[in-house]
Design a protein around this motif. Structure first.
Motif, PDB file in Angstrom:
ATOM      1  N   LYS A 104      -6.185  97.108 -70.418  1.00 33.26           N
ATOM      2  CA  LYS A 104      -5.268  97.307 -71.751  1.00 33.26           C
ATOM      3  C   LYS A 104      -6.144  98.027 -72.570  1.00 33.26           C
ATOM      4  O   LYS A 104      -5.152  99.148 -73.264  1.00 33.26           O
ATOM      5  N   THR A 105      -7.168  98.255 -72.571  1.00 32.75           N
ATOM      6  CA  THR A 105      -8.009  99.210 -73.152  1.00 32.75           C
ATOM      7  C   THR A 105      -7.702 100.675 -72.908  1.00 32.75           C
ATOM      8  O   THR A 105      -7.410 101.400 -73.721  1.00 32.75           O
ATOM      9  N   SER A 106      -7.584 100.926 -71.661  1.00 36.00           N
ATOM     10  CA  SER A 106      -7.215 102.142 -70.785  1.00 36.00           C
ATOM     11  C   SER A 106      -5.843 102.575 -71.526  1.00 36.00           C
ATOM     12  O   SER A 106      -5.748 103.731 -71.824  1.00 36.00           O
ATOM     13  N   GLN A 107      -4.955 101.681 -71.389  1.00 31.56           N
ATOM     14  CA  GLN A 107      -3.498 101.993 -71.955  1.00 31.56           C
ATOM     15  C   GLN A 107      -3.563 102.349 -73.410  1.00 31.56           C
ATOM     16  O   GLN A 107      -2.800 103.349 -73.574  1.00 31.56           O
ATOM     17  N   ALA A 108      -4.298 101.649 -74.083  1.00 25.05           N
ATOM     18  CA  ALA A 108      -4.406 101.935 -75.649  1.00 25.05           C
ATOM     19  C   ALA A 108      -4.958 103.375 -75.915  1.00 25.05           C
ATOM     20  O   ALA A 108      -4.509 103.947 -76.672  1.00 25.05           O
ATOM     21  N   ILE A 109      -5.616 103.750 -75.092  1.00 28.42           N
ATOM     22  CA  ILE A 109      -6.635 104.923 -75.200  1.00 28.42           C
ATOM     23  C   ILE A 109      -5.481 106.255 -75.033  1.00 28.42           C
ATOM     24  O   ILE A 109      -5.321 107.286 -75.523  1.00 28.42           O
TER      25      ILE A 109
END
Ligand code: PML
Ligand code: MG
Ligand code: MG
Ligand code: MG
Length: 255
Positions: A100-105
């Protein structure tokens, strides 16, 4: 006696927008040549003719320089930027970030353009941490040591990577990955004619990805992923902006 070192910075602006910027850390005898090179670069940028070019030369004396090792370079060749972005997500996860964090970045960079500095993102809250969000955090005081420049260029040349984008990005990413609290970085160029980018971290090294955006697209920039449980943001920003760092080794370059 150790000789004084100089920081030389170029910045070119058109219609109040940043179009080109670069920095070198050099000795006095190299100043003239560098002024010429950086001026030519500002005038020849694909984003158009600048309205003004600012070149600043600062004597930084012989203060303690931190010598750091470069991240090793690997290139992933992809057919299109969709595949490239999938690779970027995987590399961010390999660096310890959640899906999820990677996608947000990644989503953050999709909407980013002509920022002079980078986005500094708290990986826990997903909040931006730069004091000035229009400017971002600008990494300065980083270069390759002039002692290894020739060998570096030869090594890059062999792999077809001897260009300013790669040289400067590897230097910058190596400093960033060494900064307190930084766990990973995602970047692709905001130059419309340069589609490559990278994920960088201690875990994956400097992982180049040949396509991270469509040709002609002028989005791009950098996101630095910061772990706020490790250190203070002030300490991280101080290191990124102030600490004079030179890279003293040639990176390993995989195909
Ligand atoms: C930039 O020039 O603005 C960033 C370049 C990132 C990609 C460099 C590379 O090809 O490794
Ligand atoms: Mg730039
Ligand atoms: Mg770190
Ligand atoms: Mg650029």
């Amino acid at each position: 006696m150790k000789e004084d070192m100089y920081s030389i910075k170029m910045r070119a602006v058109r219609k109040e927008k940043h179009i080109s910027g670069a920095e070198r850390i050099i000795s006095e005898k190299e100043i003239e040549v560098l002024v010429q090179q950086l001026t030519a670069r500002a005038l020849g940028h694909s984003k158009g003719k600048p309205d003004f070019i600012n070149i600043t030369i600062q004597n930084i004396g012989n203060q303690a320089i931190e010598y750091i090792a470069p991240l090793n370079i690997a290139t992933i060749t992809v057919d299109d930027y969709f595949k490239g972005r999938e690779c970027a997500i995987k590399a961010l996860q390999k660096s310890g970030l959640s899906c999820k964090t990677s996608q947000a970045i990644l989503n953050m960079l999709k909407t980013c353009n002509t920022m002079r500095g980078a986005i500094l993102l708290d990986i826990h809250s997903l909040e931006r941490l730069e004091p000035d969000e229009n400017r971002g955090v600008r990494v300065t005081n980083i270069d390759w040591s002039f002692k290894i420049k020739e060998d570096l260029e030869k090594a890059l040349e062999k792999k077809g990577l001897n260009n300013n984008h790669v040289k400067e990005a590897v230097a910058l990413a190596s400093k960033v990955s060494n900064a307190p609290g930084i766990v990973a970085e995602l970047c692709w160029s905001d130059d419309p004619d340069y589609t490559a980018g990278y994920v960088a971290s201690k875990d994956v090294g400097y992982m180049r990805i040949t396509k991270l955006k469509p040709l002609g697209d002028s989005t791009g920039g950098r996101v630095f992923c910061f772990d706020s449980s490790k250190t203070s943001i002030e300490e991280c920003i101080e290191y990124l902006q102030k600490k004079v760092t030179l890279i003293h080794k040639i990176p390993m370059i995989k195909d």
